[in-house]
Enzyme design. Structure first.
Site, mmCIF file in Angstrom:
data_model
loop_
_atom_site.group_PDB
_atom_site.id
_atom_site.type_symbol
_atom_site.label_atom_id
_atom_site.label_comp_id
_atom_site.label_asym_id
_atom_site.label_seq_id
_atom_site.Cartn_x
_atom_site.Cartn_y
_atom_site.Cartn_z
ATOM 1 N N GLU A 39 38.435 34.048 34.913
ATOM 2 C CA GLU A 39 39.784 33.501 34.839
ATOM 3 C C GLU A 39 40.230 33.022 36.213
ATOM 4 O O GLU A 39 40.320 33.799 37.158
ATOM 5 C CB GLU A 39 40.751 34.574 34.330
ATOM 6 C CG GLU A 39 42.220 34.167 34.393
ATOM 7 C CD GLU A 39 43.155 35.343 34.202
ATOM 8 O OE1 GLU A 39 44.379 35.129 34.251
ATOM 9 O OE2 GLU A 39 42.668 36.474 34.017
ATOM 10 N N ASP A 81 41.812 39.079 34.511
ATOM 11 C CA ASP A 81 42.702 40.041 35.157
ATOM 12 C C ASP A 81 43.061 41.178 34.206
ATOM 13 O O ASP A 81 43.117 40.999 32.983
ATOM 14 C CB ASP A 81 43.992 39.354 35.614
ATOM 15 C CG ASP A 81 43.754 38.372 36.752
ATOM 16 O OD1 ASP A 81 42.692 38.475 37.384
ATOM 17 O OD2 ASP A 81 44.624 37.511 36.990
ATOM 18 N N ASP A 90 48.340 38.618 30.729
ATOM 19 C CA ASP A 90 47.763 37.274 30.685
ATOM 20 C C ASP A 90 46.242 37.334 30.566
ATOM 21 O O ASP A 90 45.628 36.557 29.825
ATOM 22 C CB ASP A 90 48.157 36.498 31.943
ATOM 23 C CG ASP A 90 49.616 36.050 31.917
ATOM 24 O OD1 ASP A 90 50.181 35.984 30.809
ATOM 25 O OD2 ASP A 90 50.179 35.789 32.992
ATOM 26 N N ASP A 137 45.722 42.451 33.157
ATOM 27 C CA ASP A 137 47.142 42.379 32.831
ATOM 28 C C ASP A 137 47.301 41.678 31.489
ATOM 29 O O ASP A 137 46.318 41.369 30.806
ATOM 30 C CB ASP A 137 47.928 41.656 33.932
ATOM 31 C CG ASP A 137 47.423 40.235 34.183
ATOM 32 O OD1 ASP A 137 46.626 39.725 33.369
ATOM 33 O OD2 ASP A 137 47.815 39.636 35.198
#
Length: 701
Positions: A489, A562, A566, A564
């Site tokens: 990403e 990541d 997102d 998180d």
């Protein structure tokens, strides 16, 4: 089913860091989570020296073979194998129902993860076996390949045909207690340590009831966990209630009195009710109101098939069963249904095209045009189908004790005959529904043909491996079994990954932004998406009907995003894409989820990386010591915050990294979950979130 990266209800298999070595060193380990159990691959300090003779041959007697190689009998010693124990005992009770002697089955999880299963069937025979000289009930629970399902007249139809289910459960239990009621007496016997017993079956009371009750506690020294998931047991009992119309199933979780759960399942509509329930659960809009039911019996083989279409695409849900056993691997009954459905729909289209052409004023179509209309592929015909196939037969041939695939060759022609005859009749008698189904199939085929023609040139550049993506940093190794590609990403993280990788066998493909949600997209939209096109080109397999696993350019595909919300969304979008358009990658275990750390914990030159809150607390206490010294903590909010050497050490180094391998236990359930989470229906997604909110982890606030 277990969580996949905490985003999707699809199973993952997490391996400890030490097992994730270089691809050449660990490829066999990845091939099967239980290969060490099945093939006895181990690192032993002792070596056999000298001659290899008769004294080296060890004979495992009784149930010791089961305890030595449990995976041969239950598939795995993980959570799936643990729940398989419950299924084996319940299947015996269901066999009593199929024989006409049982109307109610109870399954309970008791405190300390003890399982109790009872039924009101005839009860296991308790009389003395003429050959063994002990009670028949004792034989069933202590001797492999002993039971009433080998043609002795006890059962005409049965899911348990190998005579090992009850004895295997006993062998893999810390203790097991058997209670049998025969309408006069209550008999009881207790086994310990894998089937050992001190007392024979004995009378402990009087009763006018009949039935069998089994209590057991799985052996914690054998299983990875002995903690049962109530939802897994509950869902399986609901499924069995659908497959056995009118049979009552009561399930309960009594481990915590304050959180006790109880459910009752009984469905008089059988598999028709099953289809209704599945459609409502996934929030699908059905194309025709009635569920089509095809049934019949030939040569004592009973066939029941129910199906209905909805307005989804990129989905095909077919669940097949043989004697109530879920055949996730398909088999002769499922293959025959697919062939018969394709033939019947194509014959129907051809017949009615010919009839239309004969009507006055109708011009005759060109031969090529006619063939284009009638030659509909099986994939197009099955698009958005939701089907249940259930066959019951006297003698089943399953592939292995775990009964994953039906092998009976005689079942195929019977299913084919019943489906073609009954469905042809149904189409003629129900023109409105048949026109809806046929029209959908024709439109699905037309869309596929149009996409194929319009994108033929583009597909060549995307899928033939010529002209790899510009951002791809490829590896040097050409042996596919030794290579892996990281789909990363963001350009920043991609840059760190390129610098930190081992370029000999690790390729890096950075992606920026969120890609298309393919759940509601056809293949032309997918190939035209600038986020997904690089993935297709890099892997080299093609997609959809033209997918070829043999063309895969890498042994592992690692999604690295990541830690998180997102990042979770991007992982979910990629997994949806792989599942819908490159499903063999998931089914063959080629997809992995990288696990980057959440925290860097350091004091002076001492550094450790924590992957969760518990590890963080442990490392802080360790570094602080008795003097409660100051410990620094860095929270990684994204991969781009990590230096190349940190990313290599924590997430990419085969010697130290941790990964999750994406696996599918139940393709139909996975299909349903993707439809719920990534589809356009809000209500099913809201219900899913409400039901699973308490189990979510790593949710950013």
């Amino acid at each position: 089913m277990q969580k996949l990266g905490q985003e999707l209800d699809v199973k993952t298999s997490e391996k400890p860091a030490e097992t994730l070595g270089t691809p050449e060193a660990s490829e066999n380990h990845y091939a099967d989570a239980n290969v060490g159990e099945i093939l006895d691959i181990s690192q032993s300090d002792s070596k056999v020296e000298g001659d290899y003779g008769a004294d080296n041959i060890e004979i495992l007697e009784g149930l010791s073979a089961v305890r030595m190689r449990p995976a041969m009998y239950i598939g795995t010693t993980g959570p799936k194998g643990l729940h398989h124990l419950v299924n084996e005992i319940v299947d015996n009770s269901i066999d009593e129902a199929l024989a006409g002697y049982c109307t109610e089955i109870n399954v309970a999880i008791l405190p300390d993860n003890v399982i109790e299963i009872s039924d009101n069937g005839r009860g296991i025979p308790v009389d003395i076996h003429p050959k063994e000289g002990i009670s028949a009930a004792t034989i069933v629970y202590t001797i492999l390949h002993a039971g009433g399902k080998f043609g002795g007249g006890g059962y005409k139809v049965s899911g348990g045909l190998h005579g090992v289910g009850a004895s295997v459960v006993n062998a893999l239990s810390e203790w097991l207690e058997l209670t049998v009621c025969n309408g006069e007496n209550i008999y009881q016997q207790k086994f310990t340590n894998g089937g050992n017993y001190e007392k024979p079956l004995e009378i402990v009371g009087k009763t006018d009831k009949t039935g069998t009750k089994v209590r057991f506690k799985a052996d914690a020294t054998i299983f990875q966990t002995v903690e049962y998931e109530y939802s897994v047991i509950r869902d399986r009992m609901r499924e069995q209630a659908f497959l056995n119309a009118g049979l009552i199933f009561n399930t309960s979780d009594l481990r915590d009195e304050s959180l006790a759960k109880q459910d009752k399942f009984v469905y008089d509509g059988g598999i028709v009710s099953y289809i209704d329930w599945l459609q409502k659960k996934r929030g699908a809009t059905v194309l025709h109101n009635d569920v089509i039911l095809l049934s019949g019996m030939v040569d004592n083989i009973t066939v029941e098939i129910a199906f209905q279409y909805n307005n989804d695409f990129n989905s095909e849900t077919i669940r097949s069963f043989a004697n109530n056993i879920f055949t996730g691997g398909g088999g002769t009954h499922e293959v025959a249904f697919r062939r018969a459905l394709s033939k019947t729909v194509n014959d129907f289209v051809k017949k009615h095209r010919e009839e239309e052409a004969k009507k006055p004023g109708k011009g005759k179509k060109k031969k090529g045009e006619e063939e284009a209309h009638t030659n509909i592929s099986g994939e197009a015909i099955r698009e958005a189908i939701n089907a249940i196939i259930s066959v019951k037969l006297p003698e089943t041939e399953f592939e292995g004790q775990t009964k994953d695939k039906l092998g009976n060759p005689e079942v195929g022609p019977i299913v084919y005959k019943i489906v073609t005859e009954k469905l042809t009749y149904y189409f003629e008698e129900n023109p409105e529904t048949s026109n809806i189904i046929v029209t959908k199939a024709i439109n699905a085929q037309a869309a596929r043909d149009a996409a194929r023609k319009a994108l033929e040139a583009k597909r060549k550049s995307v899928t033939d491996g010529v002209g790899l993506p510009g951002k791809l940093a490829d590896c040097y190794e050409k042996d596919v079994t030794k290579t892996e590609i990281y789909i990363v990403e963001g350009d920043s993280a991609g840059g760190s990954a390129k610098q930190g990788r081992d370029s000999a066998f690790q390729a890096i493909l950075p992606l920026w932004g969120k890609m298309l949600n393919v759940e509601r997209a056809r293949i032309d939209k997918v190939l035209g998406n600038d986020k997904l096109t690089p993935v297709v080109k890099a892997l080299g397999t093609g997609i959809g009907e033209e997918f070829s696993l043999q063309k895969l350019r890498y042994g592992r595909i690692v999604i690295m995003a990541d830690a998180d919300v997102d990042g979770s969304h991007i992982r979910t979008l990629l997994l949806t894409f792989f599942y819908r358009f490159m499903r063999p990658l998931v089914e063959s275990g080629k997809i992995y989820i990288a696990q980057p750390p959440l925290f860097k914990v350091y004091r002076g030159k001492k550094v450790k990386y924590a992957f969760n809150e518990n590890e963080l607390d442990t490392y802080i206490k360790e570094f602080a010591g008795e003097n409660n010294a100051k410990v620094d903590v860095q929270r990684y909010k994204g991969l781009g915050e990590m230096n190349a050497d940190q990313l290599w050490e924590t997430t990419m180094n085969p010697e130290t990294r941790t990964m999750k391998r994406v696996e599918i236990d139940d393709a139909a359930s996975a299909d349903e979950t993707f439809s719920i989470l990534m589809g356009d229906k809000v209500e099913p997604r809201r219900n899913f979130i409400e039901q699973n909110a308490k189990t979510v982890a790593n949710l950013d606030v």
